[in-house]
Design a protein around this motif. Structure first.
Motif, PDB file in Angstrom:
ATOM      1  N   ALA A   5      66.939  66.207  36.006  1.00  0.00           N
ATOM      2  CA  ALA A   5      68.185  65.465  34.999  1.00  0.00           C
ATOM      3  C   ALA A   5      68.737  65.595  35.173  1.00  0.00           C
ATOM      4  CB  ALA A   5      67.543  64.691  33.818  1.00  0.00           C
ATOM      5  N   GLU A  49      70.956  56.795  38.259  1.00  0.00           N
ATOM      6  CA  GLU A  49      71.379  56.482  37.015  1.00  0.00           C
ATOM      7  C   GLU A  49      71.260  54.817  37.288  1.00  0.00           C
ATOM      8  OE1 GLU A  49      75.322  58.260  36.286  1.00  0.00           O
ATOM      9  OE2 GLU A  49      75.996  55.724  35.522  1.00  0.00           O
ATOM     10  N   ARG A  61      64.704  51.083  30.465  1.00  0.00           N
ATOM     11  CA  ARG A  61      63.830  51.508  31.129  1.00  0.00           C
ATOM     12  C   ARG A  61      63.286  50.680  32.291  1.00  0.00           C
ATOM     13  NH1 ARG A  61      58.751  52.934  28.879  1.00  0.00           N
ATOM     14  NH2 ARG A  61      56.756  51.557  30.349  1.00  0.00           N
ATOM     15  N   VAL A 116      71.878  65.435  32.549  1.00  0.00           N
ATOM     16  CA  VAL A 116      71.801  64.639  30.864  1.00  0.00           C
ATOM     17  C   VAL A 116      73.463  65.292  30.517  1.00  0.00           C
ATOM     18  CG1 VAL A 116      69.438  65.048  30.821  1.00  0.00           C
ATOM     19  CG2 VAL A 116      71.390  66.778  29.785  1.00  0.00           C
ATOM     20  N   VAL A 126      69.398  62.317  23.148  1.00  0.00           N
ATOM     21  CA  VAL A 126      68.970  61.873  24.106  1.00  0.00           C
ATOM     22  C   VAL A 126      67.985  62.604  24.997  1.00  0.00           C
ATOM     23  CG1 VAL A 126      69.776  63.154  25.665  1.00  0.00           C
ATOM     24  CG2 VAL A 126      69.780  60.824  26.929  1.00  0.00           C
ATOM     25  N   GLU A 127      66.745  61.543  24.777  1.00  0.00           N
ATOM     26  CA  GLU A 127      65.527  62.265  26.023  1.00  0.00           C
ATOM     27  C   GLU A 127      65.132  61.302  27.418  1.00  0.00           C
ATOM     28  OE1 GLU A 127      60.851  61.762  25.221  1.00  0.00           O
ATOM     29  OE2 GLU A 127      61.782  60.647  23.811  1.00  0.00           O
ATOM     30  N   PHE A 128      65.052  61.572  28.318  1.00  0.00           N
ATOM     31  CA  PHE A 128      65.214  61.567  29.322  1.00  0.00           C
ATOM     32  C   PHE A 128      63.593  62.223  30.311  1.00  0.00           C
ATOM     33  CE2 PHE A 128      65.539  61.221  34.070  1.00  0.00           C
ATOM     34  CZ  PHE A 128      66.344  60.076  34.161  1.00  0.00           C
ATOM     35  N   ARG A 132      60.241  66.091  30.589  1.00  0.00           N
ATOM     36  CA  ARG A 132      60.653  65.176  29.579  1.00  0.00           C
ATOM     37  C   ARG A 132      61.420  66.663  28.960  1.00  0.00           C
ATOM     38  NH1 ARG A 132      58.601  61.051  30.699  1.00  0.00           N
ATOM     39  NH2 ARG A 132      57.392  59.636  29.201  1.00  0.00           N
ATOM     40  N   LYS A 144      76.422  60.783  30.509  1.00  0.00           N
ATOM     41  CA  LYS A 144      75.167  60.117  30.697  1.00  0.00           C
ATOM     42  C   LYS A 144      74.087  60.493  31.729  1.00  0.00           C
ATOM     43  CE  LYS A 144      78.642  58.101  33.074  1.00  0.00           C
ATOM     44  NZ  LYS A 144      79.577  56.966  33.967  1.00  0.00           N
ATOM     45  N   CYS A 145      73.016  59.670  32.120  1.00  0.00           N
ATOM     46  CA  CYS A 145      71.457  59.769  32.221  1.00  0.00           C
ATOM     47  C   CYS A 145      71.132  60.173  34.056  1.00  0.00           C
ATOM     48  CB  CYS A 145      70.068  60.070  31.795  1.00  0.00           C
ATOM     49  SG  CYS A 145      70.274  60.487  29.999  1.00  0.00           S
TER      50      CYS A 145
END
Length: 572
Positions: free
Chosen positions: A458, A430, A370, A460, A439-441, A513, A555-556
């Motif tokens: 994003a 990144e 974050r 993802v 995952v939530e991004f 989201r 990864k995001c």
């Protein structure tokens, strides 16, 4: 049985402490809605009438008790059951087994009350003063009695996109209630089921799936070809109908003569090279002229990928004279050079129809990264920053280290910004290097002006430069689109690409989201961060994103790409 059984929500009213001494009921009556006119003879029904409630009157005697208090307590037990009727969805069950039968009937009491308590010294209703009172119950039942559930041994296992199950010799006098159990044995994250039932005009010999081999090309521009991913159980394998479109509508293919009767929702599986494509179903019954369905021309929902398109409802009445026949024709147009492939048609009966969708329940997990960009110096680079709040590692940007810079954003405190014109490639940022499954991004984004193209979103499940999934919001003049693009071994496909119903406002914050589950299903939600109102939500699934898939974890990355005139973009 030697005696009738009246079981009311677990309370036996004709045995033990109770006796039913009279029972009468009025079957559910239909309430027809007539259309009349002074200029016509008679009347016609507006629609098929529906039955109302069954009405039951039941007189129950309490078997003589040792005290009056005990007798009144047994009446109170009945009153308690009556009160429970209105609290239970669908009412309380009343199981009635008539005397000298072995067949139980179940009705559902929606409302009931004690309508009479005779207090007499003599006669059939005497008993109140003898600790054996009589009560009269006035009950409102749901319209029909139900018999015992019959478990049908017939089942169907199929890999077809649509298949049928025929249930024969169903007892009863009205359309039966049923329980349909469907199990998906494939390793897919599908959460949608659509079903239709027919009985009145059912003909098992008539197929409800018309594949490309059974469609007609006579008088149409379509030709037979092959395409990877097409459905075809025939020897030709992956055969499909294709046509190159122009700006004027053309007939691509036709159903040929069909003998179905009734109403059907027609769906087509197609593959379109562009969202500019529009297609419709024109049809006629017998010798009537062609007309289109209620939806007219509709677009595909995916660009350059297979999707199912709802072509609307057809209604075919039984033929009065001659052969029972109807025929349909798929018309399409688009930008010059657009290519449309037609895989098959599915006819879903509408005599009984329904859809079931499984919606994932959102469950927050552990926060692993974050950054609110607090304390950053305006104009400095995002690259290499270690978040002062919750974080995992440092920010790493693709391309130039100066791609993303800090700025005091408009109305949202600290932000990162980009203002590059005509990027040569997407720019990503990144935070952290851990791969995830569930995952939530999310982030908030804003743009100052849009004269042409822009995308944000994003990456993802990023594995490497040849294996990743993207969830993007794209502005292509004049439309906004949502795109889910997954790339495996350098080859890309789009599980979802749709036009957004409305444009995103300029100089306004929007909340992005993206959620992807370990099952391979996911969703994108756009919200107004000030009010929390949802401005758009889209669902998708792809086996490559599920357990065992090439993109099962990754990864995001934050994504920005601009390919037009000057425009400042912010993220917070």
């Amino acid at each position: 049985m030697a005696r009738e059984s009246h079981l009311f929500g677990g309370l036996q009213l004709n045995g033990g402490d109770y006796r039913v001494i009279a029972h009468s009921f009025r079957p559910a009556q239909e309430d027809p809605d007539w259309i009349t006119s002074r200029d016509s003879e008679g009347a016609v029904l507006l629609e098929p009438p529906r039955p109302q409630l069954m009405r039951h009157t039941i007189k129950v005697r309490v078997v003589q008790q040792p005290t009056a208090d005990a007798a009144q307590g047994l009446i109170a037990a009945i009153v308690d059951r009556l009160g429970e009727c209105v609290l239970q969805p669908g009412g309380l069950p009343w199981l009635w087994t008539p005397q000298d039968t072995t067949t139980p009937y179940t009705g559902f009491v929606l409302h009931g009350q004690v309508s009479e308590v005779p207090i007499e010294l003599t006669g059939d209703d005497a008993g109140w003063l003898l600790r054996s009172p009589v009560v009269v119950l006035d009950l409102a039942f749901a319209p029909f009695w139900q018999g015992a559930e019959i478990v049908n041994a017939v089942s169907v296992t199929s890999s077809l996109p649509a298949f049928t199950l025929t249930v024969e010799d169903v007892p009863g006098d009205i359309p039966a209630l049923g329980r349909l159990i469907v199990t998906d044995a494939a390793a897919k994250a599908r959460r949608h089921l659509e079903w239709g039932g027919e009985s009145r005009y059912m003909n098992p010999a008539l197929g409800l799936l018309l594949d490309s081999d059974s469609l007609s090309l006579t008088g149409c521009v379509g030709t037979q070809t092959t395409l990877s991913g097409a459905y075809d159980p025939g020897a030709s394998g992956n055969s499909i109908i294709t046509a190159t479109l122009v700006a004027q509508p053309q007939a691509v293919c036709a159903t040929g003569p069909q003998a179905h009767i009734g109403s059907f929702r027609v769906k087509a599986r197609v593959h379109a090279s562009s969202l500019n494509v529009r297609l419709r179903l024109a049809y006629r019954a017998g010798d009537n002229p062609f007309g289109e369905t209620d939806v007219g021309y509709v677009p595909p929902v995916v660009e350059d990928g297979f999707c199912e398109v709802d072509l609307g409802v057809i209604t075919v009445a039984p033929a009065v004279l001659g052969t029972q026949v109807w025929e349909g024709r798929l018309d399409a147009y688009g930008a010059i050079g657009d290519v449309l492939y037609v895989d098959y048609f599915v006819l879903v009966p509408l005599e009984r129809y329904g859809k079931a969708r499984g919606i994932y329940t959102y469950q927050p997990g552990m926060l692993v990264a974050r950054d609110e960009f607090a304390g950053a110096t305006a104009g400095s680079d995002l690259h290499g920053r270690t978040p002062p709040l919750v974080g995992a590692g440092t920010w790493q940007t693709a391309g130039a280290a100066t791609d993303f810079k800090f700025a005091d954003g408009p109305g949202a405190g600290e932000t990162i910004t980009r203002a590059t014109v005509s990027d040569s490639d997407v720019r990503t940022a990144e935070l952290g290097s851990t791969s995830h499954t569930d995952v939530e991004f999310g982030f908030d984004f804003r743009f100052t002006a849009l004269a042409s193209g822009y995308l944000c979103g994003a990456w993802v499940r990023y594995v490497d430069a040849s294996n990743y999934a993207q969830i993007l919001v794209i502005h292509d003049v004049p439309a906004w689109r949502v795109l889910v693009l997954r790339t495996v071994a350098g080859a890309s496909t789009a599980p979802l690409q749709v036009n957004m119903p409305a444009a995103l406002a300029v100089d306004t914050w929007h909340r992005f989201r993206a959620v992807v589950f370990a099952s391979g299903a996911g969703n994108l939600t756009l919200l107004d961060p000030a009010t929390g109102a949802v401005t758009g939500r889209w669902f998708f699934s792809d086996p490559a994103l599920g357990t065992g898939g090439a993109l099962a974890s990754g990864k995001c990355r934050l994504v920005d790409f601009h390919f037009g005139a000057a425009c400042a973009r912010y993220a917070a």
